[in-house]
Design a protein around this motif. Structure first.
Motif, PDB file in Angstrom:
ATOM      1  N   LYS A   1       0.983  -1.109   0.075  1.00 15.24           N
ATOM      2  CA  LYS A   1       0.005   0.037   0.105  1.00 15.24           C
ATOM      3  C   LYS A   1       0.784   1.186  -0.093  1.00 15.24           C
ATOM      4  N   ARG A   2       2.014   1.131   0.626  1.00 16.83           N
ATOM      5  CA  ARG A   2       2.966   2.190   0.250  1.00 16.83           C
ATOM      6  C   ARG A   2       3.431   2.697  -1.015  1.00 16.83           C
ATOM      7  N   LEU A   3       3.386   1.561  -1.741  1.00 17.10           N
ATOM      8  CA  LEU A   3       3.794   1.726  -3.247  1.00 17.10           C
ATOM      9  C   LEU A   3       2.626   2.295  -3.924  1.00 17.10           C
ATOM     10  N   ILE A   4       1.357   1.874  -3.539  1.00 10.40           N
ATOM     11  CA  ILE A   4       0.234   2.910  -4.083  1.00 10.40           C
ATOM     12  C   ILE A   4       0.460   4.257  -3.821  1.00 10.40           C
ATOM     13  N   VAL A   5       0.638   4.659  -2.583  1.00  6.98           N
ATOM     14  CA  VAL A   5       0.956   6.134  -2.073  1.00  6.98           C
ATOM     15  C   VAL A   5       1.959   6.574  -3.111  1.00  6.98           C
ATOM     16  N   GLY A   6       3.218   5.833  -3.410  1.00  4.68           N
ATOM     17  CA  GLY A   6       4.119   6.241  -4.543  1.00  4.68           C
ATOM     18  C   GLY A   6       3.875   6.337  -5.991  1.00  4.68           C
ATOM     19  N   GLY A   7       2.695   6.045  -6.074  1.00  4.54           N
ATOM     20  CA  GLY A   7       2.136   6.253  -7.433  1.00  4.54           C
ATOM     21  C   GLY A   7       1.671   4.974  -8.282  1.00  4.54           C
ATOM     22  N   PHE A   8       2.168   3.477  -7.837  1.00  3.37           N
ATOM     23  CA  PHE A   8       1.937   2.399  -8.486  1.00  3.37           C
ATOM     24  C   PHE A   8       0.144   2.301  -8.430  1.00  3.37           C
ATOM     25  N   GLN A   9      -0.335   1.851  -9.728  1.00  6.47           N
ATOM     26  CA  GLN A   9      -1.744   1.496  -9.673  1.00  6.47           C
ATOM     27  C   GLN A   9      -2.066   0.343  -9.351  1.00  6.47           C
ATOM     28  N   HIS A  10      -1.582  -0.753  -9.942  1.00 10.74           N
ATOM     29  CA  HIS A  10      -1.921  -2.414  -9.750  1.00 10.74           C
ATOM     30  C   HIS A  10      -0.526  -2.952  -9.516  1.00 10.74           C
ATOM     31  N   VAL A  11      -0.339  -3.536  -8.404  1.00  9.08           N
ATOM     32  CA  VAL A  11       0.811  -4.190  -7.713  1.00  9.08           C
ATOM     33  C   VAL A  11       0.521  -5.493  -7.134  1.00  9.08           C
ATOM     34  N   PHE A  12       1.351  -6.568  -7.218  1.00 13.01           N
ATOM     35  CA  PHE A  12       1.033  -7.802  -6.540  1.00 13.01           C
ATOM     36  C   PHE A  12       2.378  -8.263  -6.221  1.00 13.01           C
ATOM     37  N   GLU A  13       2.752  -9.343  -5.222  1.00 13.44           N
ATOM     38  CA  GLU A  13       3.825  -9.776  -4.976  1.00 13.44           C
ATOM     39  C   GLU A  13       3.516 -11.480  -4.515  1.00 13.44           C
ATOM     40  N   VAL A  14       4.290 -12.249  -4.905  1.00 11.94           N
ATOM     41  CA  VAL A  14       4.401 -13.584  -4.554  1.00 11.94           C
ATOM     42  C   VAL A  14       5.133 -13.487  -3.202  1.00 11.94           C
ATOM     43  N   SER A  15       4.688 -13.699  -2.132  1.00 18.25           N
ATOM     44  CA  SER A  15       5.289 -13.563  -0.659  1.00 18.25           C
ATOM     45  C   SER A  15       5.472 -14.610   0.029  1.00 18.25           C
ATOM     46  N   ARG A  16       6.509 -14.986   0.717  1.00 16.74           N
ATOM     47  CA  ARG A  16       6.733 -15.811   1.915  1.00 16.74           C
ATOM     48  C   ARG A  16       6.190 -15.154   2.934  1.00 16.74           C
ATOM     49  N   CYS A  17       5.471 -15.751   3.763  1.00 15.53           N
ATOM     50  CA  CYS A  17       4.780 -14.949   5.018  1.00 15.53           C
ATOM     51  C   CYS A  17       5.058 -16.170   5.984  1.00 15.53           C
ATOM     52  N   PHE A  18       4.894 -15.456   7.423  1.00 13.87           N
ATOM     53  CA  PHE A  18       5.308 -16.258   8.517  1.00 13.87           C
ATOM     54  C   PHE A  18       4.648 -15.952   9.742  1.00 13.87           C
ATOM     55  N   ARG A  19       3.688 -16.895  10.235  1.00  8.91           N
ATOM     56  CA  ARG A  19       2.931 -16.762  11.321  1.00  8.91           C
ATOM     57  C   ARG A  19       3.217 -17.850  12.351  1.00  8.91           C
ATOM     58  N   ASN A  20       3.654 -17.464  13.846  1.00 10.92           N
ATOM     59  CA  ASN A  20       4.023 -18.326  14.966  1.00 10.92           C
ATOM     60  C   ASN A  20       2.867 -18.860  15.385  1.00 10.92           C
ATOM     61  N   GLU A  21       2.091 -19.576  14.842  1.00  5.17           N
ATOM     62  CA  GLU A  21       0.805 -20.383  15.302  1.00  5.17           C
ATOM     63  C   GLU A  21       0.765 -21.643  15.090  1.00  5.17           C
ATOM     64  N   GLY A  22      -0.433 -22.276  15.338  1.00  2.87           N
ATOM     65  CA  GLY A  22      -0.590 -23.717  15.710  1.00  2.87           C
ATOM     66  C   GLY A  22      -0.381 -24.365  14.226  1.00  2.87           C
ATOM     67  N   ILE A  23       0.148 -25.839  14.359  1.00  2.07           N
ATOM     68  CA  ILE A  23      -0.062 -26.989  13.195  1.00  2.07           C
ATOM     69  C   ILE A  23      -1.260 -27.643  13.145  1.00  2.07           C
ATOM     70  N   SER A  24      -1.693 -27.617  11.986  1.00  3.00           N
ATOM     71  CA  SER A  24      -2.859 -28.634  11.664  1.00  3.00           C
ATOM     72  C   SER A  24      -2.758 -28.868  10.159  1.00  3.00           C
ATOM     73  N   PRO A  25      -3.676 -29.977   9.737  1.00  2.00           N
ATOM     74  CA  PRO A  25      -3.460 -30.123   8.421  1.00  2.00           C
ATOM     75  C   PRO A  25      -3.886 -29.074   7.254  1.00  2.00           C
ATOM     76  N   VAL A  26      -4.467 -27.970   7.742  1.00  4.87           N
ATOM     77  CA  VAL A  26      -4.856 -26.854   7.125  1.00  4.87           C
ATOM     78  C   VAL A  26      -3.951 -25.680   7.175  1.00  4.87           C
ATOM     79  N   HIS A  27      -2.878 -25.628   8.094  1.00  4.99           N
ATOM     80  CA  HIS A  27      -2.242 -24.548   8.351  1.00  4.99           C
ATOM     81  C   HIS A  27      -0.932 -24.719   8.433  1.00  4.99           C
ATOM     82  N   LEU A  28       0.017 -23.788   7.918  1.00  3.74           N
ATOM     83  CA  LEU A  28       1.415 -23.445   7.942  1.00  3.74           C
ATOM     84  C   LEU A  28       1.954 -22.585   8.782  1.00  3.74           C
ATOM     85  N   GLN A  29       3.114 -22.510   9.218  1.00  2.00           N
ATOM     86  CA  GLN A  29       3.703 -21.427  10.098  1.00  2.00           C
ATOM     87  C   GLN A  29       4.599 -20.398   9.079  1.00  2.00           C
TER      88      GLN A  29
END
Length: 499
Positions: A231-259
């Protein structure tokens, strides 16, 4: 390294394979050569007409069947396998040398002419071969049972050698990502990269991973989402942006959740959430056509045609239908928790009393509603305290202009019209910060740098996030989300912990 060093360094090598390695070395063969130029992949060679000569192929040997002076064997690569045929009267001494030195699992380069056997199998008649790499450990023969499932995660390379279904999953994953990229690029989106190490764990409601940056001598977080930077990039003037991003959440393990997981987030200036509803539905249908050639899939025991209309249901309507609780009747977390307990509903969280109303609603929905939502549904009108970065609805200030796409009990897409009012955003983040100070680890911290960017002015924005691992799990009916991750994080085995 000489053969004695091999034998003394690794006791787990199969002795007969080490003996063959010694024979190769003594015969002057470069066991691990620098390169081997190939003319075709195995899949490409399969489609070559009979009589095509000077075909050079390479791969792992996965089968060998000797029938006197003729041998039938197979090479394998990531896209499939192909038979190659060796004849003693063509190769002379090299024919016997092949059987004295080559094992299942070795890498081989072959050159020759394509033909079709009497049984109809496409094959390469070998004029000469080149040794490309010795496998010192035996290849696995069979994979079955729960214990082997864990081994597949730990040694994915063996799973890919032995299990064509697993290989197909990861080929499908790559194809899905390339399809998404093409779809977005044709609609004017630019792919960007934003920080993984951040000073603030913002962008979503989740518990972060904390680490330390030695050079700067500061604690930093692994990002839980790329949202505020995009969203900072939208402030900077970009109109349509996307990112394929690796994300990390320190939460529980389950068959449908990854950290640690992969998600795609996209943001568009001048869009609202309904524009993204339309665009993302088109994207999902495009993915299905590219991957399966159809918009109808069997998920679980139900056949679903994704081309049919996707119902739109509000958060309040869904929970009221499933529990009899009207979330609008409760102004805070304690009041809602009392109502939940009065219905005999047991939520799984270590400290329910520390949660704010928004996170309590989320826990309730995940318990009583989401598991039973099989066909595609757009879930809308999320309570505002569940959506600290979403825009208030113009008609009802207690809800946000937001939607989630839910399929087979999984949240596939989360999207909303973004909050672009910096004063409103500050008030909400201060409220989140208060919840955080009272023990709600998932509440969002106050991010002054992001607020500063907002104060320079934002246009109307709508953004969305989609979990790649979860989408793959739903579309391919994977039992565990880790089945679609090449190298999921595992607790190390005892022998791996040795120095």
């Amino acid at each position: 390294m000489n053969i004695e060093q091999y034998q003394s360094y690794y006791r787990s090598f199969a002795d007969y394979r080490v003996d063959k390695l010694k024979l190769l070395q003594e015969s002057g063969v470069q066991v691990y050569p620098e390169r081997f130029p190939v003319s075709h992949t195995l899949k490409e060679a399969f489609d070559l007409p009979d009589g095509t000569s000077n075909v050079r192929l390479a791969g792992r040997v996965i089968s060998v069947r000797k029938m006197g002076k003729i041998t039938f064997a197979h090479l394998q690569d990531v896209q499939g396998k192909l038979q190659f045929v060796l004849k003693k009267n063509t190769l002379e001494d090299q024919y016997d040398f092949f059987h004295k030195t080559v094992d299942i699992g070795d890498f081989l380069g072959v050159e020759g002419e394509m033909f079709t056997t009497n049984s109809g199998e496409r094959s390469l008649q070998v004029a000469q071969y080149t040794f490309l790499g010795k496998a010192l450990r035996e290849m696995p023969e069979k994979w079955h049972g729960l214990a082997d499932q864990e081994l597949r995660y730990r040694q994915r390379y063996l799973d890919l050698i032995s299990n064509q279904e697993s290989k197909n999953v990861f080929l499908m994953r790559s194809k899905m990502l390339s399809t998404i990229r093409r779809f977005l690029e044709t609609r004017g989106f630019l792919e960007v990269e934003t920080p993984i190490l951040t000073n603030k764990a913002s962008g979503a409601l989740a518990t972060p991973f904390l680490t330390h940056h030695k050079a700067l001598d500061i604690d930093v977080y692994l990002r839980i989402a790329p949202e505020t930077y995009l969203k900072r990039l939208i402030v900077g003037g970009f109109q349509h942006v996307f990112e394929v991003s690796r994300c990390f959440r320190n939460e529980g393990i389950s068959p449908v959740h990854l950290q640690d997981f992969t998600m795609i987030e996209g943001y568009s200036a001048y869009f609202n959430y309904q524009d993204n509803m339309e665009m993302l539905r088109a994207m999902i249908l495009t993915i299905l056509q590219e991957l399966f050639g159809s918009t109808t899939l069997t998920i679980g025991d139900k056949e679903i045609d994704f081309a049919q209309e996707w119902p739109v249901v509000s958060f309040r309507e869904l929970i009221l239908k499933d529990t009899g609780i009207d979330i609008d009747d409760h102004s805070d977390g304690p009041s809602l928790l009392k109502a939940i307990r009065s219905k005999g509903i047991r939520l799984e969280h270590e400290s329910l009393e520390s949660l704010g109303k928004g996170n309590l609603i989320d826990q309730l929905y995940k318990k009583v509603s989401r598991p039973f939502m099989i066909s595609p549904v757009f879930l809308t009108c999320h309570p505002i305290d569940l959506s600290p970065l979403a825009r208030r609805n113009d008609t009802d200030e207690q809800i946000t202009d937001r939607f989630q796409l839910v399929v087979n009990g999984a949240e596939i897409i989360n999207a909303y019209s973004e909050l672009v009012d910096p004063v409103d955003q500050r008030i909400r983040l201060e409220s989140q910060s208060e919840l955080r100070s009272r023990g709600d680890a998932e509440a969002m911290p106050l991010d002054e740098d992001y607020l500063k960017a907002m104060e320079y002015g934002m246009p109307p924005i709508s953004g969305w996030g989609m979990g790649i691992d979860r989408l793959l799990q739903v579309l391919l009916n994977l039992e565990n989300i880790r089945d679609g991750v090449l190298f999921p994080l595992m607790r190390p085995l005892e022998d791996e912990q040795q120095p």
